[in-house]
Each structure stands twice: as C-alpha cells, then as structure tokens.
Design a protein around this motif. Structure first.
Motif, PDB file in Angstrom:
ATOM      1  N   LEU A   1       0.823  -1.207   0.000  1.00 23.64           N
ATOM      2  CA  LEU A   1       0.000   0.000   0.000  1.00 23.64           C
ATOM      3  C   LEU A   1       0.861   1.263   0.000  1.00 23.64           C
ATOM      4  CD1 LEU A   1      -2.786  -1.098   2.497  1.00 23.64           C
ATOM      5  CD2 LEU A   1      -2.949  -0.914   0.009  1.00 23.64           C
ATOM      6  N   ALA A   2       1.931   1.243   0.777  1.00 18.83           N
ATOM      7  CA  ALA A   2       2.823   2.411   0.818  1.00 18.83           C
ATOM      8  C   ALA A   2       3.492   2.618  -0.539  1.00 18.83           C
ATOM      9  CB  ALA A   2       3.882   2.221   1.907  1.00 18.83           C
ATOM     10  N   ASN A   3       3.887   1.528  -1.175  1.00 21.23           N
ATOM     11  CA  ASN A   3       4.510   1.615  -2.489  1.00 21.23           C
ATOM     12  C   ASN A   3       3.533   2.173  -3.516  1.00 21.23           C
ATOM     13  OD1 ASN A   3       5.044  -0.068  -5.277  1.00 21.23           O
ATOM     14  ND2 ASN A   3       6.958   0.505  -4.283  1.00 21.23           N
ATOM     15  N   LEU A   4       2.291   1.708  -3.457  1.00 15.32           N
ATOM     16  CA  LEU A   4       1.272   2.186  -4.387  1.00 15.32           C
ATOM     17  C   LEU A   4       0.973   3.659  -4.157  1.00 15.32           C
ATOM     18  CD1 LEU A   4      -0.507   0.968  -6.630  1.00 15.32           C
ATOM     19  CD2 LEU A   4      -2.286   0.629  -4.909  1.00 15.32           C
ATOM     20  N   ALA A   5       0.920   4.053  -2.880  1.00 13.65           N
ATOM     21  CA  ALA A   5       0.666   5.460  -2.561  1.00 13.65           C
ATOM     22  C   ALA A   5       1.799   6.345  -3.065  1.00 13.65           C
ATOM     23  CB  ALA A   5       0.505   5.625  -1.051  1.00 13.65           C
ATOM     24  N   GLY A   6       3.039   5.876  -2.926  1.00 12.65           N
ATOM     25  CA  GLY A   6       4.176   6.650  -3.413  1.00 12.65           C
ATOM     26  C   GLY A   6       4.148   6.822  -4.917  1.00 12.65           C
ATOM     27  N   LYS A   7       3.794   5.765  -5.628  1.00 11.94           N
ATOM     28  CA  LYS A   7       3.705   5.847  -7.092  1.00 11.94           C
ATOM     29  C   LYS A   7       2.602   6.810  -7.519  1.00 11.94           C
ATOM     30  CE  LYS A   7       5.517   1.218  -8.021  1.00 11.94           C
ATOM     31  NZ  LYS A   7       5.211  -0.157  -8.489  1.00 11.94           N
ATOM     32  N   ALA A   8       1.472   6.765  -6.794  1.00 10.40           N
ATOM     33  CA  ALA A   8       0.373   7.672  -7.120  1.00 10.40           C
ATOM     34  C   ALA A   8       0.793   9.126  -6.933  1.00 10.40           C
ATOM     35  CB  ALA A   8      -0.840   7.350  -6.250  1.00 10.40           C
TER      36      ALA A   8
ATOM     37  N   PHE B   1      -4.246   9.194  -0.122  1.00 11.46           N
ATOM     38  CA  PHE B   1      -4.370   7.975   0.663  1.00 11.46           C
ATOM     39  C   PHE B   1      -4.007   6.812  -0.247  1.00 11.46           C
ATOM     40  CE2 PHE B   1      -8.593   9.420  -0.642  1.00 11.46           C
ATOM     41  CZ  PHE B   1      -9.172   8.318  -1.246  1.00 11.46           C
ATOM     42  N   GLN B   2      -4.260   5.594   0.178  1.00 18.78           N
ATOM     43  CA  GLN B   2      -3.740   4.413  -0.509  1.00 18.78           C
ATOM     44  C   GLN B   2      -4.063   4.409  -2.002  1.00 18.78           C
ATOM     45  OE1 GLN B   2      -5.550   1.244   1.668  1.00 18.78           O
ATOM     46  NE2 GLN B   2      -4.544   1.761   3.575  1.00 18.78           N
ATOM     47  N   GLY B   3      -3.009   4.537  -2.845  1.00 14.19           N
ATOM     48  CA  GLY B   3      -3.189   4.478  -4.284  1.00 14.19           C
ATOM     49  C   GLY B   3      -3.844   5.696  -4.895  1.00 14.19           C
ATOM     50  N   PHE B   4      -4.054   6.731  -4.094  1.00 12.66           N
ATOM     51  CA  PHE B   4      -4.765   7.926  -4.560  1.00 12.66           C
ATOM     52  C   PHE B   4      -3.972   9.187  -4.228  1.00 12.66           C
ATOM     53  CE2 PHE B   4      -6.853  11.530  -2.635  1.00 12.66           C
ATOM     54  CZ  PHE B   4      -7.624  12.036  -3.677  1.00 12.66           C
ATOM     55  N   ALA B   5      -4.065  10.179  -5.110  1.00 12.35           N
ATOM     56  CA  ALA B   5      -3.497  11.498  -4.803  1.00 12.35           C
ATOM     57  C   ALA B   5      -4.174  12.545  -5.678  1.00 12.35           C
ATOM     58  CB  ALA B   5      -1.990  11.517  -5.036  1.00 12.35           C
ATOM     59  N   ARG B   6      -4.338  13.738  -5.143  1.00 12.25           N
ATOM     60  CA  ARG B   6      -4.873  14.837  -5.943  1.00 12.25           C
ATOM     61  C   ARG B   6      -3.804  15.319  -6.920  1.00 12.25           C
ATOM     62  NH1 ARG B   6      -7.609  19.142  -1.987  1.00 12.25           N
ATOM     63  NH2 ARG B   6      -5.912  18.532  -0.599  1.00 12.25           N
TER      64      ARG B   6
ATOM     65  N   TYR C   1      -8.121  14.134  -9.597  1.00 11.11           N
ATOM     66  CA  TYR C   1      -7.344  13.192  -8.794  1.00 11.11           C
ATOM     67  C   TYR C   1      -6.947  11.980  -9.630  1.00 11.11           C
ATOM     68  CZ  TYR C   1     -12.008  11.022  -8.255  1.00 11.11           C
ATOM     69  OH  TYR C   1     -13.241  10.475  -8.479  1.00 11.11           O
ATOM     70  N   LEU C   2      -5.920  11.286  -9.145  1.00  7.60           N
ATOM     71  CA  LEU C   2      -5.374  10.115  -9.823  1.00  7.60           C
ATOM     72  C   LEU C   2      -5.451   8.919  -8.882  1.00  7.60           C
ATOM     73  CD1 LEU C   2      -2.199   9.790 -11.962  1.00  7.60           C
ATOM     74  CD2 LEU C   2      -2.332   8.447  -9.874  1.00  7.60           C
ATOM     75  N   VAL C   3      -5.771   7.762  -9.439  1.00  9.88           N
ATOM     76  CA  VAL C   3      -5.829   6.529  -8.654  1.00  9.88           C
ATOM     77  C   VAL C   3      -5.056   5.445  -9.393  1.00  9.88           C
ATOM     78  CG1 VAL C   3      -7.300   4.737  -7.667  1.00  9.88           C
ATOM     79  CG2 VAL C   3      -8.087   7.113  -7.692  1.00  9.88           C
ATOM     80  N   PHE C   4      -4.180   4.779  -8.675  1.00  9.24           N
ATOM     81  CA  PHE C   4      -3.489   3.598  -9.187  1.00  9.24           C
ATOM     82  C   PHE C   4      -4.077   2.362  -8.499  1.00  9.24           C
ATOM     83  CE2 PHE C   4       0.805   5.674 -10.461  1.00  9.24           C
ATOM     84  CZ  PHE C   4       0.375   5.777 -11.774  1.00  9.24           C
ATOM     85  N   ALA C   5      -4.133   1.268  -9.233  1.00 11.30           N
ATOM     86  CA  ALA C   5      -4.555  -0.012  -8.653  1.00 11.30           C
ATOM     87  C   ALA C   5      -3.640  -1.106  -9.172  1.00 11.30           C
ATOM     88  CB  ALA C   5      -6.004  -0.325  -9.026  1.00 11.30           C
ATOM     89  N   THR C   6      -3.423  -2.101  -8.341  1.00  7.52           N
ATOM     90  CA  THR C   6      -2.567  -3.213  -8.751  1.00  7.52           C
ATOM     91  C   THR C   6      -3.136  -4.530  -8.238  1.00  7.52           C
ATOM     92  OG1 THR C   6      -0.263  -3.991  -8.836  1.00  7.52           O
ATOM     93  CG2 THR C   6      -1.057  -3.170  -6.726  1.00  7.52           C
TER      94      THR C   6
END
Length: 258
Positions: free
Chosen positions: A69-76, A163-168, A181-186
């Motif tokens: 989750l932290a990795n996904l949040a960082g990428k987002a 938050f997890q996988g999301f960022a404005r 906003y942008l959302v990543f999912a894996t």
C-alpha cells in the motif's frame, strides 16, 4: 533333614518375588511419570517455538500488505504531483494519453490500472490493463470506474491530499488548485505473494472472523490475514498453510525417548 532345612526358604523366595514385583511396578510407574513429564515439557517447548514461527509469518504478511500500500501510494503521488499531468487535467489533451497512458508504461510501473478523474465530472480516464493478455480490460476498467467516480469516493478525494493508491493532481512544485485526482490499482497474485512470504499463498474473499485467523490440525497450520481497502475496511484475506514441522520434530523426539 533336608526338608527341614529348606522349609524356611520358601517364604523368603515368595517375599523376594513380591518385593521384586513391587519394585518393578514402582519403577514402571516412575518411568511412565517421567515420560509423561518429558512429553509435557517437550510438547510445550515445541508448541511455543511453533507459535513464535507463526507470529513471524503473521508479522511478515502484515508488513507485506503495508509495504504494498505504501509503495502504491508513493507511485500515485509521483504521477499526481507532476506539472504535465496537471496541464492534462486542465486541457484533456489526447497527446498526453498517447504519450503516457500506455500498457508498457503501466507494466514497467507495476500497476494494473491508472485513473485520472476531474472533480467537476467533465472528463475521466480509467484504464485497467491485464498483464496476462497485455491489453486493456474493458470490463475491469468499468468496474473500477464505478468505484472511484462514486460520490462518496469523490467527496473523500476533495477532502484528503492522498491515501492508498490515490493522490490529488497538483503541479510539480505542489501548487494547485487541484482540479482532479489520480488513482493507481494493482493486482495481488500468487507468484507475488510467494516472493514476499516464501510460502504458497492466495487471495480469498471469504473474510476471517478477526484480523488474523490461525487454525491448527495435526499436520498443518492454516493462516488468514485480512487485507483492507482505502478506508481500512476488510475486503479480502491472504491465506496460506504452514506445515507443522516443529511439532513433528517434537513428536519424533518423544518417540526416540520412549
């Protein structure tokens, strides 16, 4: 005369036999008690070692989920706080999509899905890529869009920075105002779980009763660890079985002693 001399020996022999039997019985009882004591001590010790090993597996699983989750949040955040992306949300230039929103880019970034949504609802992009078919998956794209464009999700996106996988979406220097906003999912799959946990594991949507569930039978320990969504609500479980090697070693030791 011989009979008179030997007569007193008969009671002595009977006494000796009785004494020997009594001593043997006491010795047998003592041996049983000693073996029972050893069994209790050995079983308890190996059970404690097994419990310690299970705790290590639980901690490793919790750490893996937190790390993912932290990795996904960082990428987002890396993608969202980027001036080119900010300009795209304002202009919705197709050239940005053609240059950046590609299967190869997402595969290299190790994310299955990218979503960019304007707060005003004017435009949205939700692409879910299947790494097995190496193509866009329209059904999963639609399913993800239904979740992240819902009013409750959009409301949270307007209230929270990330938050997890999301960022404005903001400019590279962090300035705004954010217009989307942008959302990543894996996906979490068995081969990835094995790489992290070093045991064969899978994702199951039957939730355990608590955060951790540990069930033991004679040969295996079944483990379930809850995985949560962006709001911390349980959504799935990571499940795997551990062989009871330590307890088997304890049983083998008792057999050797016995």
């Amino acid at each position: 005369m011989a009979d008179l001399q030997s007569a007193p020996l008969a009671p002595r022999r009977r006494l000796s036999v009785r004494l020997g039997l009594n001593l043997g019985a006491v010795g047998l009882v003592g041996l049983v008690l000693i073996l029972a004591f050893l069994a209790t001590v050995v079983s308890a010790r190996f059970a404690a070692l097994e419990d310690d090993d299970i705790e290590l597996h639980l901690a490793r699983t919790d750490g893996m989920l937190a790390g993912l989750l932290a990795n996904l949040a960082g990428k987002a955040r890396d993608w969202a706080v980027w001036s080119d992306n900010y300009e795209f949300v304002e202009s919705w230039d197709p050239g940005f999509i053609e240059a950046n929103i590609l299967y190869d880019a997402m595969f290299g970034y190790e994310v299955n899905a990218i979503s960019i949504i304007r707060f005003d609802g004017a435009n949205s992009l939700v692409n879910y890529y299947n790494f097995e078919t190496e193509a866009l998956d329209a059904a999963l794209s639609d399913a993800l869009a239904a979740v992240i464009t819902a009013p409750a999700f959009k409301d949270r996106a307007q209230r929270e920075q990330a938050f997890q996988g999301f960022a404005r979406v903001l400019r590279t220097d962090g300035s705004g105002p954010a217009q989307g906003y942008l959302v990543f999912a894996t996906e979490v799959k068995a081969d990835g779980l094995f790489e992290h946990l070093q045991v064969a594991a899978g994702v199951d949507f039957t939730l355990p009763a608590g955060e951790h569930e540990v069930t033991k039978d004679r040969d295996h320990v079944s483990v379930a660890v809850v995985a949560t969504d962006m709001d911390g609500a349980p959504v799935a479980a990571i499940r795997y079985a551990l062989p009871r090697n330590l307890m088997q070693a304890g049983r083998n030791l008792l057999l050797a002693i016995g």
